[in-house]
Design an enzyme around this catalytic site. Structure first.
Site, PDB file in Angstrom:
ATOM      1  N   ASP A   1       0.821  -1.221   0.000  1.00  0.00           N
ATOM      2  CA  ASP A   1       0.000   0.000   0.000  1.00  0.00           C
ATOM      3  C   ASP A   1       0.853   1.269   0.000  1.00  0.00           C
ATOM      4  OD1 ASP A   1      -2.338  -1.680   0.373  1.00  0.00           O
ATOM      5  OD2 ASP A   1      -1.702  -1.857   2.463  1.00  0.00           O
TER       6      ASP A   1
ATOM      7  N   HIS B   1      -3.951  -1.626  -6.883  1.00  0.00           N
ATOM      8  CA  HIS B   1      -3.339  -0.323  -7.112  1.00  0.00           C
ATOM      9  C   HIS B   1      -4.438   0.683  -7.440  1.00  0.00           C
ATOM     10  CE1 HIS B   1       0.669  -2.411  -8.350  1.00  0.00           C
ATOM     11  NE2 HIS B   1       0.613  -2.169  -7.060  1.00  0.00           N
TER      12      HIS B   1
END
Length: 435
Positions: free
Chosen positions: A14, A42
């Site tokens: 992340d 993503h």
């Protein structure tokens, strides 16, 4: 001669790798996913439009950029086709630019069923998987019983292999976990239906990458997850099921390591983690007015795939230095820098107290990491707004000092700093490709 760059996360995932890959594709002609599966996500923001990707490489939002899914990716074909359709519905040309390796292992419903059953049985000791079947498919791969994309081209052989492996899975599901058996016909029929959409995309990705390199193209290798989730080098067993480090870019795409010219490591200006596992610099994220709460709320720290709230904490330099070494990082990119704006002070975890000793590198394995007591270095914060700032000189003095201290401690230059979610909200100090 093109310059190939591996973009890897240096924390627990992340880190904003997708945005960085998208930004770099201005100078690249191809983007490769080389590991992981649809458990990774993503999020890209381009001109105010948000794109959420799981399997399709981030280069898809740039016109003319070729996209490759390497053999290191574990593939759920139905999810891939759904993702492609969703992107095409938004006006993106996907199929003509996407190549899928025939060597990708295939994920089916029995993988996710076993994943979910295991997590449920573990109760409070669960790993925190996404339930997507990622662990079981990697087990199949190592046990030499997985089915691959190339099996879709031979329905008879596919059915024979599926019947054998499904007998094993149904025994485990019903006898050990008391779960329902998975229908052979349902799995086979769905796979054969999906095969019609997948077959036109299948190509020799390894050969295509060598041809692109020979033609002088620059290729980006897009990592998923983060180095501290690597199956060999992370906080085991609270890790993902694949290798997340830069070396996997060669293995998972079928090229030699000599074609990897620059490793760009991506890290947030603080740390986050989803699911279980030790987190030495973790902060309270529930109490309003605290640094941890600011990271969580202002940083919108929720998982792209699961929606789970991410745990937050100060930047862990000891873990970052370990990741820099594991990946052979040649340049750093710091993301979400603006989230720290307004804090009176910022801290860096420069090492730990462990067993009466001081260590400056994160140890291997979850047990020792859980025993680590963080050692902090405190720096003055900054009140000024850094959101959208595009030059290093325009940053507040204390913000610049924070960045320089990270580079000094990690002994790696900082190539870029992200100051917002948009593609152009970047501070460039050294371009990984153009330079």
């Amino acid at each position: 001669m093109g310059k190939n760059v591996v973009v890897v996360g240096l924390q627990w995932g992340d880190e904003g790798k997708g945005k960085i890959v998208d930004w770099l594709t201005d100078y690249a002609q191809g983007v490769v996913r080389f590991h992981g599966g649809h458990n990774a996500g993503h999020t890209l923001v381009v001109d105010g439009t948000e794109y959420k990707l799981n399997l399709v490489p981030s280069g898809v939002v740039r016109k003319g950029v070729q996209c490759y899914i390497g053999n290191g990716v574990v593939l759920e074909t139905h999810h891939l086709l759904s993702e492609i359709s969703a992107l095409e519905a938004r006006g993106l040309d996907v199929r003509s630019r996407l190549k899928v390796s025939p060597g990708c292992p295939l994920i089916f419903s029995y993988h996710s069923a076993l994943d979910v059953a295991r997590e449920a049985a573990k109760g409070s000791g669960k790993i925190g998987t996404t339930g997507k079947g990622i662990g079981p498919i990697h087990e199949d791969k190592v046990a030499r019983r997985s089915l691959h994309v190339y099996d879709l081209f031979n329905p008879t052989r596919f059915g024979e292999k599926l019947e054998e492996v499904l007998d094993y899975y149904n025994f485990v599901l019903t006898q050990k976990f008391g779960a329902k058996a998975i229908s052979f016909e349902a799995v086979r029929d769905q796979a054969m239906a999906d095969a019609e959409g997948i077959k036109p995309l299948v190509a020799d990705v390894s050969a295509a990458l060598y041809a692109a390199n020979k033609a002088g193209q620059s290729i980006l290798f897009e990592g998923a997850h983060g180095s501290m989730l690597d199956i060999d080098h992370g906080t085991y067993p609270f890790v993902t099921s694949s290798n997340c480090v830069a070396g996997q870019a060669a293995v998972g795409s079928g090229i030699g390591p000599g074609l990897l010219h620059h490793v760009l490591g991506v890290a947030k200006a603080y740390c986050t983690r989803v699911g279980g596992g030790p987190f030495p610099s973790e902060l309270d994220i529930e109490t309003a007015g605290t640094p941890g709460h600011q990271m969580s709320s202002k940083g919108r720290e929720f998982g792209t795939v699961t929606g789970r709230k991410r745990r937050c904490g100060w930047l862990d330099i000891a873990a970052l230095k370990r990741a820099v070494q594991l990946n052979g990082v040649t340049g750093l990119c710091i993301t979400k820098f603006d989230i720290l704006d307004g804090l009176s002070e910022v801290k860096l975890c420069t090492g730990y107290k462990l067993g009466g000793k001081t260590v400056d590198l994160s140890p291997l394995g979850a047990d020792d990491v859980a025993r680590c007591e963080p050692i902090y270095e405190t720096l003055p914060g900054w009140k000024e707004n850094t959101f959208g700032v595009r030059s290093f000189e325009a940053l507040p003095a204390n913000a610049r000092a924070y960045i320089e201290r990270i580079a000094q401690l990690c002994e790696v230059p900082i190539d870029a700093i992200s100051t917002g979610p948009e593609r152009n909200e970047m501070i460039l100090r050294r371009h990984p490709i153009a330079s």
